[in-house]
Design a protein around this motif. Sequence first.
Motif, mmCIF file in Angstrom:
data_model
loop_
_atom_site.group_PDB
_atom_site.id
_atom_site.type_symbol
_atom_site.label_atom_id
_atom_site.label_comp_id
_atom_site.label_asym_id
_atom_site.label_seq_id
_atom_site.Cartn_x
_atom_site.Cartn_y
_atom_site.Cartn_z
ATOM 1 N N VAL A 154 -1.467 1.543 3.504
ATOM 2 C CA VAL A 154 -0.974 0.837 4.687
ATOM 3 C C VAL A 154 0.475 1.224 4.941
ATOM 4 C CG1 VAL A 154 -2.549 -1.123 4.545
ATOM 5 C CG2 VAL A 154 -0.387 -1.194 3.286
ATOM 6 N N GLU A 155 0.832 1.279 6.206
ATOM 7 C CA GLU A 155 2.214 1.526 6.577
ATOM 8 C C GLU A 155 3.016 0.237 6.405
ATOM 9 O OE1 GLU A 155 2.704 3.328 10.396
ATOM 10 O OE2 GLU A 155 0.992 4.672 10.112
ATOM 11 N N SER A 163 0.784 -7.099 5.856
ATOM 12 C CA SER A 163 0.518 -5.754 6.390
ATOM 13 C C SER A 163 -0.948 -5.531 6.725
ATOM 14 C CB SER A 163 0.957 -4.701 5.369
ATOM 15 O OG SER A 163 0.163 -4.797 4.188
ATOM 16 N N ASN A 197 -1.457 -1.119 11.405
ATOM 17 C CA ASN A 197 -2.369 -0.584 10.392
ATOM 18 C C ASN A 197 -3.825 -0.702 10.823
ATOM 19 O OD1 ASN A 197 -0.618 0.332 8.256
ATOM 20 N ND2 ASN A 197 -0.082 -1.810 7.880
#
Length: 289
Positions: free
Chosen positions: A87-88, A126, A158
């Motif tokens: 995930v970013e 996130s 994401n």
Amino acid sequence: MEAGRLPLRVAIAEAERVLGEAGVASPRVDAELIAAHVLGVERGRLVLVPLVDRQVVDAIGRLVTRRAQRVPLQHLTGGAPFGPITVEVGPGVFVPRPETELLVEWGLAALRGVVAPLVVDLCTGSGALALALASARPDATVHAVELDASALAWARRNADRRAAAGDTPIVLHAGDVADPNLLAELEGRVDLLVCNPPYVPAGTVVPPEVAKHDPARAVFGGPDGLEVIRQVVGCAARLLRPGGALAVEHDDTQGESVPALLSARRVLTEVTDHPDLAGRPRFATARRG
């Protein structure tokens, strides 16, 4: 040695020295991960890159300087590996930890034999938990809830990225676990509810990466760390179907208090606490009777 090229191992050794002096917990690993990020290769393939240009060494050095200032490694690389996904992450959202992957494994085991399960992830941050479960169970419908607008934006980013890649989409909600009407349309229907809530007791000393970069509201859960967890337990008792499963992460000082909260709800049974890989209490689980 080729003219103008430098040994990568020397750059990594220097990075390890700088990070070690700065108090970074895993200086060698971080140095190698930074080098791999700059080179665009997997960490395990660094041995295949003996020499690099001066520009590469300089780029590694710039990131090492920021890491030595205790900026999270994941902020520097832009991503946090989590189970089967990455995930970013960045400013404004909690960085998911590897130990939470154990909770995912438990949840997936709880869903064995359930066709097209309905899953809820509270305090999604996130979106890591929700997206990891959706990735492992493409037949699932996964709802993810987040109160903080900044964290929700990261979760949406994401989720959209993975949906664009053809992966199972998730349903995102802006919501508060303290809201008695949260996800009212799902009451009594949910097969699995997971949560990695804010649970650190207020006043606890945390590493600089957490204190300076993780949002405080995603880390601290009131004086005893249980303020949000109490709300999560009530929400789970309302949303789970009979036989549905619950898993909630907690602080390593809450190995007795969180199971006690679960056991206090008569509709929740099979209450169990689970250790992380270091043997510390890490998450509690239950079933709705």
